[in-house]
Design a protein around this motif. Sequence first.
Motif, PDB file in Angstrom:
ATOM      1  N   PRO A  16      22.328  21.703 -40.941  1.00 37.64           N
ATOM      2  CA  PRO A  16      22.029  22.665 -39.877  1.00 37.64           C
ATOM      3  C   PRO A  16      20.808  22.191 -39.089  1.00 37.64           C
ATOM      4  CG  PRO A  16      21.741  23.678 -42.070  1.00 37.64           C
ATOM      5  CD  PRO A  16      21.957  22.208 -42.269  1.00 37.64           C
ATOM      6  N   VAL A  17      20.992  22.000 -37.785  1.00 36.73           N
ATOM      7  CA  VAL A  17      19.912  21.535 -36.903  1.00 36.73           C
ATOM      8  C   VAL A  17      19.336  22.774 -36.218  1.00 36.73           C
ATOM      9  CG1 VAL A  17      19.359  20.098 -34.901  1.00 36.73           C
ATOM     10  CG2 VAL A  17      21.061  19.312 -36.570  1.00 36.73           C
ATOM     11  N   VAL A  18      18.057  23.037 -36.495  1.00 34.98           N
ATOM     12  CA  VAL A  18      17.489  24.343 -36.155  1.00 34.98           C
ATOM     13  C   VAL A  18      16.374  24.237 -35.119  1.00 34.98           C
ATOM     14  CG1 VAL A  18      16.136  26.256 -37.117  1.00 34.98           C
ATOM     15  CG2 VAL A  18      18.056  25.309 -38.428  1.00 34.98           C
ATOM     16  N   LEU A  45      11.361  19.502 -33.976  1.00 37.77           N
ATOM     17  CA  LEU A  45      10.028  19.702 -33.400  1.00 37.77           C
ATOM     18  C   LEU A  45      10.169  19.961 -31.898  1.00 37.77           C
ATOM     19  CD1 LEU A  45       7.665  17.099 -35.136  1.00 37.77           C
ATOM     20  CD2 LEU A  45       8.661  19.207 -36.029  1.00 37.77           C
ATOM     21  N   ARG A  46      11.000  20.922 -31.565  1.00 37.53           N
ATOM     22  CA  ARG A  46      11.210  21.239 -30.142  1.00 37.53           C
ATOM     23  C   ARG A  46      10.520  22.542 -29.775  1.00 37.53           C
ATOM     24  NH1 ARG A  46      17.716  20.161 -29.740  1.00 37.53           N
ATOM     25  NH2 ARG A  46      17.651  18.337 -31.121  1.00 37.53           N
ATOM     26  N   THR A  47       9.922  23.167 -30.762  1.00 41.08           N
ATOM     27  CA  THR A  47       9.222  24.427 -30.497  1.00 41.08           C
ATOM     28  C   THR A  47       7.837  24.341 -31.120  1.00 41.08           C
ATOM     29  OG1 THR A  47       9.966  25.448 -32.563  1.00 41.08           O
ATOM     30  CG2 THR A  47      11.405  25.746 -30.647  1.00 41.08           C
ATOM     31  N   PHE A 129      22.448   6.118 -39.632  1.00 46.73           N
ATOM     32  CA  PHE A 129      22.068   6.441 -38.265  1.00 46.73           C
ATOM     33  C   PHE A 129      22.635   7.793 -37.860  1.00 46.73           C
ATOM     34  CE2 PHE A 129      21.953   1.866 -38.548  1.00 46.73           C
ATOM     35  CZ  PHE A 129      20.848   1.498 -37.780  1.00 46.73           C
ATOM     36  N   LYS A 130      21.880   8.443 -36.978  1.00 46.18           N
ATOM     37  CA  LYS A 130      22.386   9.649 -36.326  1.00 46.18           C
ATOM     38  C   LYS A 130      23.207   9.173 -35.130  1.00 46.18           C
ATOM     39  CE  LYS A 130      20.312  13.388 -33.588  1.00 46.18           C
ATOM     40  NZ  LYS A 130      20.090  14.774 -34.004  1.00 46.18           N
ATOM     41  N   PHE A 131      24.442   9.610 -35.031  1.00 55.20           N
ATOM     42  CA  PHE A 131      25.267   9.232 -33.878  1.00 55.20           C
ATOM     43  C   PHE A 131      25.252  10.432 -32.938  1.00 55.20           C
ATOM     44  CE2 PHE A 131      29.172   8.465 -31.499  1.00 55.20           C
ATOM     45  CZ  PHE A 131      29.097   7.098 -31.274  1.00 55.20           C
ATOM     46  N   PHE A 132      24.468  10.301 -31.860  1.00 51.72           N
ATOM     47  CA  PHE A 132      24.183  11.460 -31.004  1.00 51.72           C
ATOM     48  C   PHE A 132      24.168  11.051 -29.541  1.00 51.72           C
ATOM     49  CE2 PHE A 132      20.844  13.671 -28.593  1.00 51.72           C
ATOM     50  CZ  PHE A 132      21.311  14.972 -28.661  1.00 51.72           C
ATOM     51  N   PRO A 133      24.729  11.834 -28.647  1.00 47.62           N
ATOM     52  CA  PRO A 133      25.521  13.045 -28.842  1.00 47.62           C
ATOM     53  C   PRO A 133      26.986  12.678 -29.124  1.00 47.62           C
ATOM     54  CG  PRO A 133      25.045  12.723 -26.502  1.00 47.62           C
ATOM     55  CD  PRO A 133      24.445  11.546 -27.230  1.00 47.62           C
ATOM     56  N   PRO A 157      26.982  12.046 -37.463  1.00 46.86           N
ATOM     57  CA  PRO A 157      27.155  12.458 -36.077  1.00 46.86           C
ATOM     58  C   PRO A 157      26.638  13.879 -35.840  1.00 46.86           C
ATOM     59  CG  PRO A 157      29.285  12.047 -37.172  1.00 46.86           C
ATOM     60  CD  PRO A 157      28.230  11.937 -38.204  1.00 46.86           C
ATOM     61  N   THR A 158      26.022  14.067 -34.687  1.00 50.81           N
ATOM     62  CA  THR A 158      25.647  15.408 -34.230  1.00 50.81           C
ATOM     63  C   THR A 158      25.858  15.460 -32.734  1.00 50.81           C
ATOM     64  OG1 THR A 158      23.336  15.087 -33.582  1.00 50.81           O
ATOM     65  CG2 THR A 158      23.722  15.412 -35.922  1.00 50.81           C
ATOM     66  N   GLY A 159      25.999  16.674 -32.225  1.00 48.36           N
ATOM     67  CA  GLY A 159      26.185  16.858 -30.792  1.00 48.36           C
ATOM     68  C   GLY A 159      27.619  17.251 -30.506  1.00 48.36           C
ATOM     69  N   GLY A 160      27.821  18.555 -30.320  1.00 47.02           N
ATOM     70  CA  GLY A 160      29.159  19.064 -30.004  1.00 47.02           C
ATOM     71  C   GLY A 160      30.057  19.253 -31.222  1.00 47.02           C
ATOM     72  N   ILE A 161      29.470  19.199 -32.400  1.00 43.12           N
ATOM     73  CA  ILE A 161      30.299  19.378 -33.604  1.00 43.12           C
ATOM     74  C   ILE A 161      30.298  20.850 -34.001  1.00 43.12           C
ATOM     75  CG2 ILE A 161      30.570  18.729 -36.039  1.00 43.12           C
ATOM     76  CD1 ILE A 161      29.511  15.955 -35.203  1.00 43.12           C
ATOM     77  N   GLY A 179      26.053  17.028 -38.454  1.00 45.98           N
ATOM     78  CA  GLY A 179      24.975  17.972 -38.201  1.00 45.98           C
ATOM     79  C   GLY A 179      25.211  18.713 -36.913  1.00 45.98           C
ATOM     80  N   GLY A 180      24.474  19.832 -36.753  1.00 45.75           N
ATOM     81  CA  GLY A 180      24.589  20.535 -35.486  1.00 45.75           C
ATOM     82  C   GLY A 180      23.933  21.895 -35.507  1.00 45.75           C
ATOM     83  N   SER A 181      23.778  22.401 -34.293  1.00 52.44           N
ATOM     84  CA  SER A 181      23.108  23.687 -34.131  1.00 52.44           C
ATOM     85  C   SER A 181      24.066  24.859 -34.253  1.00 52.44           C
ATOM     86  CB  SER A 181      22.410  23.721 -32.766  1.00 52.44           C
ATOM     87  OG  SER A 181      23.374  23.589 -31.742  1.00 52.44           O
ATOM     88  N   TRP A 182      25.380  24.559 -34.337  1.00 49.82           N
ATOM     89  CA  TRP A 182      26.334  25.669 -34.398  1.00 49.82           C
ATOM     90  C   TRP A 182      26.196  26.489 -35.689  1.00 49.82           C
ATOM     91  CZ3 TRP A 182      27.817  21.563 -37.283  1.00 49.82           C
ATOM     92  CH2 TRP A 182      28.721  21.760 -38.319  1.00 49.82           C
ATOM     93  N   LEU A 183      25.640  25.892 -36.724  1.00 56.15           N
ATOM     94  CA  LEU A 183      25.515  26.602 -38.014  1.00 56.15           C
ATOM     95  C   LEU A 183      24.426  27.671 -37.983  1.00 56.15           C
ATOM     96  CD1 LEU A 183      25.784  23.420 -40.243  1.00 56.15           C
ATOM     97  CD2 LEU A 183      27.418  25.301 -40.266  1.00 56.15           C
TER      98      LEU A 183
HETATM   99  C1  3PG Z   1      20.722  17.458 -32.454  1.00 58.72           C
HETATM  100  O1  3PG Z   1      19.539  17.346 -32.212  1.00 58.72           O
HETATM  101  O2  3PG Z   1      21.255  16.935 -33.427  1.00 58.72           O
HETATM  102  C2  3PG Z   1      21.557  18.187 -31.482  1.00 58.72           C
HETATM  103  O3  3PG Z   1      20.810  18.998 -30.661  1.00 58.72           O
HETATM  104  C3  3PG Z   1      22.652  18.941 -32.114  1.00 58.72           C
HETATM  105  O4  3PG Z   1      23.626  19.049 -31.148  1.00 58.72           O
HETATM  106  P1  3PG Z   1      24.436  20.395 -30.969  1.00 58.72           P
HETATM  107  O5  3PG Z   1      23.409  21.405 -30.475  1.00 58.72           O
HETATM  108  O6  3PG Z   1      25.505  20.102 -29.960  1.00 58.72           O
HETATM  109  O7  3PG Z   1      24.966  20.793 -32.298  1.00 58.72           O
END
Ligand code: 3PG
Length: 217
Positions: A16-18, A45-47, A129-133, A157-161, A179-183
């Motif tokens: 979970p990417v928070v 570390l975006r906030t 490696f992180k495969f992003f996005p 992989p993260t980004g759109g998952i 990984g991802g922020s959807w969780l």
């Molecule tokens: C990340 O930093 O891994 C991404 O912001 C996650 O991407 P997502 O928000 O599309 O899940």
Amino acid sequence: MLNPIYRTIYSLGLIPVVEIDDSSRAEVLARTLIEAGLPLVEITLRTPAALQAIQSIRRAYPNITLGAGTILTLDQARQAASAGADFLVSPGLPQDAVEWALSEGIPFLPGAVTPHEILQGLRLGIEVFKFFPAETMGGIAAIKAVSDPFPSVRFIPTGGIQTDNLSSYLTHERVLAVGGSWLVKRQWIKNGQFDQITAQVKAAARVVQSLSRPALT
Ligand code: 3PG
């Protein structure tokens, strides 16, 4: 030899990417994830609240697997590690931060999507490696294509998952986890909707458990 942190990440399958705005919610967030069966979180570390959130989670749950994400500089890497992060994540490859982390024995998950970036990481001693996005860069087809020349490399992989597309990634032998922020949506933490987090995590974990995933070698 794959770092034990990566073995834990593989066995859980999900990161979970928070993004957290209020560090006073960090402890309940961690408890929610642990109780849902996912004792793992990456705080980006975006906030301004992120470092304090990492500290609070580490203090309350010494055994949780705790990542710090969006590491762009060496200073951030040092700060996140002293706040209690077990592993560090970046969208790219900040060489000084990667070198420092590896010299301290801290796993660093840098972003890489091209052969050039992967080669740079390999030279520094990176194994995963992180495969992003991920979705934007071509999804699992892109991971298959780019990993061919690099037999030892694995990806997160993260980004759109989301729960409905994670299977195609997780059943591939080069994919350690997704990984991802959807969780854990930022808004859910803000609104105190921790039951939504529980439901989302459990739904995704059910999919992970239903898959026959390649064993970790
Ligand atoms: C990340 O930093 O891994 C991404 O912001 C996650 O991407 P997502 O928000 O599309 O899940």
